[in-house]
Design a protein around this motif. Structure first.
Motif, short mmCIF file in Angstrom:
data_model
loop_
_atom_site.label_atom_id
_atom_site.label_comp_id
_atom_site.label_asym_id
_atom_site.label_seq_id
_atom_site.Cartn_x
_atom_site.Cartn_y
_atom_site.Cartn_z
N GLN A 133 0.86 -1.20 0.00
CA GLN A 133 0.00 0.00 0.00
C GLN A 133 0.89 1.24 0.00
N HIS A 165 -5.44 6.57 -4.48
CA HIS A 165 -6.85 6.62 -4.09
C HIS A 165 -7.76 6.54 -5.31
N GLU A 205 -6.53 2.10 -3.77
CA GLU A 205 -7.12 2.12 -2.43
C GLU A 205 -8.53 2.67 -2.59
N ALA A 230 -10.50 0.35 2.25
CA ALA A 230 -10.23 0.90 3.57
C ALA A 230 -11.31 1.89 3.97
N HIS A 232 -12.60 5.34 5.31
CA HIS A 232 -12.16 6.74 5.42
C HIS A 232 -13.27 7.64 5.94
N HIS A 259 -5.74 -0.35 6.75
CA HIS A 259 -5.94 0.28 8.07
C HIS A 259 -7.37 0.07 8.59
N ARG A 297 -0.74 5.89 12.30
CA ARG A 297 -1.86 4.94 12.20
C ARG A 297 -1.60 3.68 13.03
ZN LIG Z 1 -6.31 5.12 3.47
#
Ligand SMILES: [Zn+2]
Length: 368
Positions: A133, A165, A205, A230, A232, A259, A297
């Motif tokens: 990632q 993204h 992502e 993931a 967000h 995450h 994170r």
């Molecule tokens: Zn992310």
């Protein structure tokens, strides 16, 4: 104090962050924040910098007031200076509440110690063949594809996954599918040049929406070799989101849950869920649960990861780098995996490239 007793640097950094938050002027707050980051970034336990005369060896960005707090904390495991400042501040309860949002964050010195601790079961740096990632200048990162490849080779990797993204996160420069196609052409060109030496994977992502669906269509996901999904959004709610996360782990075409909580150091708790139920579903679906190594994170951390290990999950350990130096964040994820006792065979980054490619392909949605 709830901090890991062995991680003095993390404990002291947290005190300095409290002191920063207690300042009325943003300027002095910023100085303590910088001191906290300096302590978090040290390679060695801070007690090793104590000199025979009782003072501290000079640490860059750590001023006399911060040094006073550090010495108090080393002597007594607490800091009356910080407690007084918090009491006198405009928002003592808010500052104390945030302490719970720093649990199981490792300092760099604790990461180094875990990497060097031969008694731990888990991946070594040598077992780690590539990072899955990261973000390039195509979205919100600063690194070029070329720089990723060169830095990956320097780190001894065989592959990296570029996971910019998706268009669902415009605030992070998410790519349209047209831009994605352009990026894929650029990746093909680079892969031809580095054939046999390094492989760049075409990833994304994507976002796990509040209802647990992923914000890309099946035919869009089919265009990618590697899909990280993931959360967000809805990262500050105490409401249970087990069904959201179970829907995500069961989404066809997803390789990695990135995450998983979406927590942020000292500021955001992230998703709350019955994680054992999520991990059980993840183990059944075969998706990999990520340990994101971004120091802010550290998501999942070793304690939560241990439960995922016991549930039988696969794992991905990634840097979430937005610049080339941040590729070293993978080491934080590897340290958590070692502290969690995850065998290298359960970590997709530790598989040989051929096995990884086969697995990625097996979970990919057939082109529609
Ligand atoms: Zn992310």
């Amino acid at each position: 104090m709830s901090e890991h007793p062995a991680d003095t640097n993390s404990f002291i950094a947290a005190l300095l962050r409290d002191l920063a938050a207690a300042q009325s002027s943003e300027r002095s707050g910023w100085g303590y924040k910088r001191a906290a980051n300096a302590v978090l970034g040290l390679d060695v336990p801070i007690e090793s910098l104590l000199q025979p005369d009782g003072t501290l060896a000079k640490i860059r960005h750590v001023g006399p007031k911060s040094e006073q707090v550090i010495l108090e904390a080393l002597r007594t495991r607490e800091s009356p200076t910080v407690e007084r400042a918090v009491d006198a501040s405009a928002r003592p309860s808010d500052i104390r509440r945030r302490r719970a949002l720093r649990s199981n964050f490792l300092s760099r010195s604790r990461v180094v110690a875990a990497l060097n601790d031969a008694s731990l079961i888990g991946p070594s740096l040598d077992d780690y063949h590539g990072d899955l990632q990261m973000h390039s200048e195509w979205s919100d990162g600063s690194q070029t594809l070329e720089q990723i490849v060169e830095a990956g080779i320097d780190r001894g990797y065989d592959f990296c996954g570029v996971t910019d993204h998706s268009y669902g996160l415009p605030i992070a420069g998410g790519l349209s599918m047209e831009e994605m196609a352009e990026q894929h052409a650029a990746i093909d060109k680079i892969n031809r040049r580095y054939r046999g030496r390094f492989r760049l994977l075409k990833g994304v992502e994507a976002n796990i929406r509040a209802d647990g669906t992923v914000d890309m269509t099946a035919s869009e996901l089919a265009q990618l070799e590697l899909v990280v999904a993931a959360p967000h959004s809805v990262l500050r709610s105490a409401a249970d989101q087990t069904s959201r996360m179970i829907a995500a782990v069961n989404t066809r075409g997803v390789h990695i849950i990135g995450h998983p909580r979406g927590r942020m150091y000292g500021s955001r708790p992230g998703v709350s869920a019955d994680w054992d139920a999520v991990f059980g579903a993840a183990a059944r679906s075969g998706v990999a649960m990520e340990l994101d190594g971004d120091p802010a994170r550290q998501d999942m951390d070793f304690e939560l990861a241990r439960r995922a290990r016991d549930a039988g999950c696969l794992f991905a350990l990634d840097s979430d780098a937005h610049s080339t130096p941040e590729l070293s964040y993978a080491e934080t994820a590897i340290a958590h995996a070692r502290l969690a006792g995850i065998p290298a065979d359960r970590i997709i980054n530790c598989w040989p490239l051929d096995r990884l490619l086969e697995w990625l392909e097996s979970r990919r949605i057939a082109a529609v």
